[in-house]
Design an enzyme around this catalytic site. Structure first.
Site, PDB file in Angstrom:
ATOM      1  CG  ASN A  18      -5.978 -12.910  37.340  1.00 31.35           C
ATOM      2  OD1 ASN A  18      -6.621 -13.185  36.314  1.00 31.35           O
ATOM      3  ND2 ASN A  18      -5.351 -11.766  37.496  1.00 31.35           N
ATOM      4  NE  ARG A  28      -8.637  -9.154  36.805  1.00 31.17           N
ATOM      5  CZ  ARG A  28      -7.988  -8.922  35.667  1.00 31.17           C
ATOM      6  NH1 ARG A  28      -7.169  -9.823  35.169  1.00 31.17           N
ATOM      7  NH2 ARG A  28      -8.166  -7.782  35.036  1.00 31.17           N
ATOM      8  CG  HIS A  42      -7.605  -1.692  35.271  1.00 30.81           C
ATOM      9  ND1 HIS A  42      -7.116  -0.728  34.409  1.00 30.81           N
ATOM     10  CD2 HIS A  42      -6.948  -2.828  34.981  1.00 30.81           C
ATOM     11  CE1 HIS A  42      -6.197  -1.261  33.632  1.00 30.81           C
ATOM     12  NE2 HIS A  42      -6.074  -2.546  33.962  1.00 30.81           N
ATOM     13  NE  ARG A  69      -5.565  -3.446  25.954  1.00 33.06           N
ATOM     14  CZ  ARG A  69      -5.638  -3.666  27.264  1.00 33.06           C
ATOM     15  NH1 ARG A  69      -5.829  -2.668  28.106  1.00 33.06           N
ATOM     16  NH2 ARG A  69      -5.546  -4.886  27.739  1.00 33.06           N
ATOM     17  CD  GLU A  91      -5.772  -5.333  39.881  1.00 33.36           C
ATOM     18  OE1 GLU A  91      -4.549  -5.310  39.628  1.00 33.36           O
ATOM     19  OE2 GLU A  91      -6.646  -5.383  39.003  1.00 33.36           O
TER      20      GLU A  91
END
Ligand code: ADP
Length: 401
Positions: free
Chosen positions: A11, A93, A182, A243, A386
């Site tokens: 990743n 990823r 996601h 955010r 993940e």
């Protein structure tokens, strides 16, 4: 059939690379590591082999090639180096796969070109992901490199939900649509929820709430994603650590025209200085909860705003799905913050949703049900993984046929 059963998952971010070497026979993590501060004066590598001590190195890591070389040295020191014949593939990823990449894909030159073409819609993420792939390819050119896209699971969202209601020609010219992110986590968690319930994913409707630093919700009908809360970028949807999530686009015009903020300043404000941080000066939910208990009004407001948005999505996705079998909480906040789960589901008995306070308060790393027996909708905590999902998808792809 080859004996190679290991997948290296990478990743690559702009200044860091996370990696895991996973044996697909039993899912064991043979090594887990992180190289960070790439390009800064001193970089840092932390590496933990299976059942072994964590090792750290501090040294300049000028670029991603140096980062992967350092990783390769550590793996070699454990006797599980990149030259091992047991390595079946490297799974990467990749944040943005646009409309084209609906499934994991073996990287070719043409695939790389297409991922590069998506840089304008993912300027913060895809460039680093591309660098990671290029460097890994150079290290093991003979090995399949598999790209697993954060957007792929959401490519089944129907057109009427994926489109913004703006001029179609303008939207298409600039590839403006809702992609969602996601996806690897939503896919993993929706399936793990079915497993927890002993049900076939094809017969289960699940609302997945991925609440980490970034946060997103998805509605999964019979294993297929039909709606998700993030959009063109990961800014849309839930209130997150830093955010804003949903807001009137007019806020942007107003801040620019009346407030005199530049577009870059507004981008920074909404992505890095909003959400929980903007509302109470703290983006970590642990701290928000602590301050709320002490009676801090700003923390209370941040918590309430976070939960209110979450409930709007739960209600909305209930209507989208028509029938909900399970709600799954996952990621840092979802897996650990019992007060968030309790507040998100409070007062929803009419919808068949209830949380058992005792079950909710149990701390565990295992998937678990937190709703009482009588609850029509099963509420569950389902830890995400993940890296394992990326490894499984990459492994399945290279072992096809
Ligand atoms: P990322 O999106 O970076 O992968 P994670 O899924 O690891 O993030 O989630 C990180 C967030 O999880 C932290 O910012 C913190 O707010 C929250 N978190 C972690 N542990 C707890 C806890 N025990 N209680 C409440 N929140 C927690």
């Amino acid at each position: 059939m080859s004996e190679a059963t290991r997948i290296l998952v990478l990743n690559a971010g702009s200044s860091s690379v996370k990696y895991q070497l996973i044996d697909m026979v039993d899912g064991a993590r043979l090594a887990v590591g992180l190289v960070e501060r790439i390009g800064e004066r001193t970089g840092r590598l932390a590496h933990t082999p299976h059942g072994g001590e964590r090792r750290e190195r501090t040294e300049p890591v000028p670029d991603h090639a140096a980062a992967l070389r350092a990783m390769a040295e550590e793996l070699a020191a454990d006797g599980i180096g990149l030259d091992s014949p047991e390595l079946a593939a490297i799974g990467h990823r990749v944040v943005h796969g646009g409309k084209r990449f609906t499934a994991p894909t073996v990287v070719t030159d043409e695939v790389l070109t297409e991922i590069r073409r998506l840089v304008p819609v993912a300027p913060l993420h895809n460039p680093a992901n591309i660098t990671g792939i290029e460097v890994a390819r150079a290290l093991r050119p003979d090995l399949p490199q598999v790209a697993v896209f954060d957007t792929a699971f959401h490519t089944t969202v129907p057109e009427y939900a994926a489109r913004y209601a703006i001029d179609t020609a303008v939207a298409d010219e600039h590839r403006v649509r809702r992609y969602g992110f996601h996806g690897t986590s939503h896919q993993y968690v929706s399936r793990a929820t079915a497993r927890l319930l002993g049900r076939d994913p094809a017969e289960l409707n699940v609302i997945v709430l991925h609440l980490g630093n970034g946060a997103s919700a998805s509605a999964v009908a019979g294993g297929v994603c039909v709606e998700t809360s993030m959009g063109l970028t990961p800014l849309e949807g839930l209130v997150m650590g830093t955010r804003s999530g949903d807001l009137d686009p007019g806020v942007v015009f107003h801040l620019h025209r009346v407030g005199g903020l530049s577009i870059d300043e507004i981008d920074d404000l909404l992505n890095r200085r909003s959400g929980l941080l903007g509302l109470c000066g703290e983006n970590d939910m642990r701290e928000v909860l602590r301050r709320t208990e002490e009676g801090d009004p700003a923390a209370r407001l941040a918590f309430d705003a976070y939960v209110h948005r979450l409930r709007k999505y739960v209600g909305g996705y209930y209507a989208v799905l028509g029938r909900v079998d399970a709600i799954a909480f996952t990621a840092g906040v979802g897996e650990n913050a019992a007060p968030v789960r309790a507040a998100a589901c409070a007062g929803l008995a009419e919808l068949g949703i209830a949380v058992d306070p005792e079950l909710n308060s149990i701390r565990s790393g295992e998937p678990r049900v937190i709703s009482p027996e009588y609850s029509r909708v099963t509420v569950a905590v389902v830890p995400t993984d993940e890296e394992l999902e990326i490894a499984q998808q990459a492994y399945a792809l290279v072992h096809q046929g």
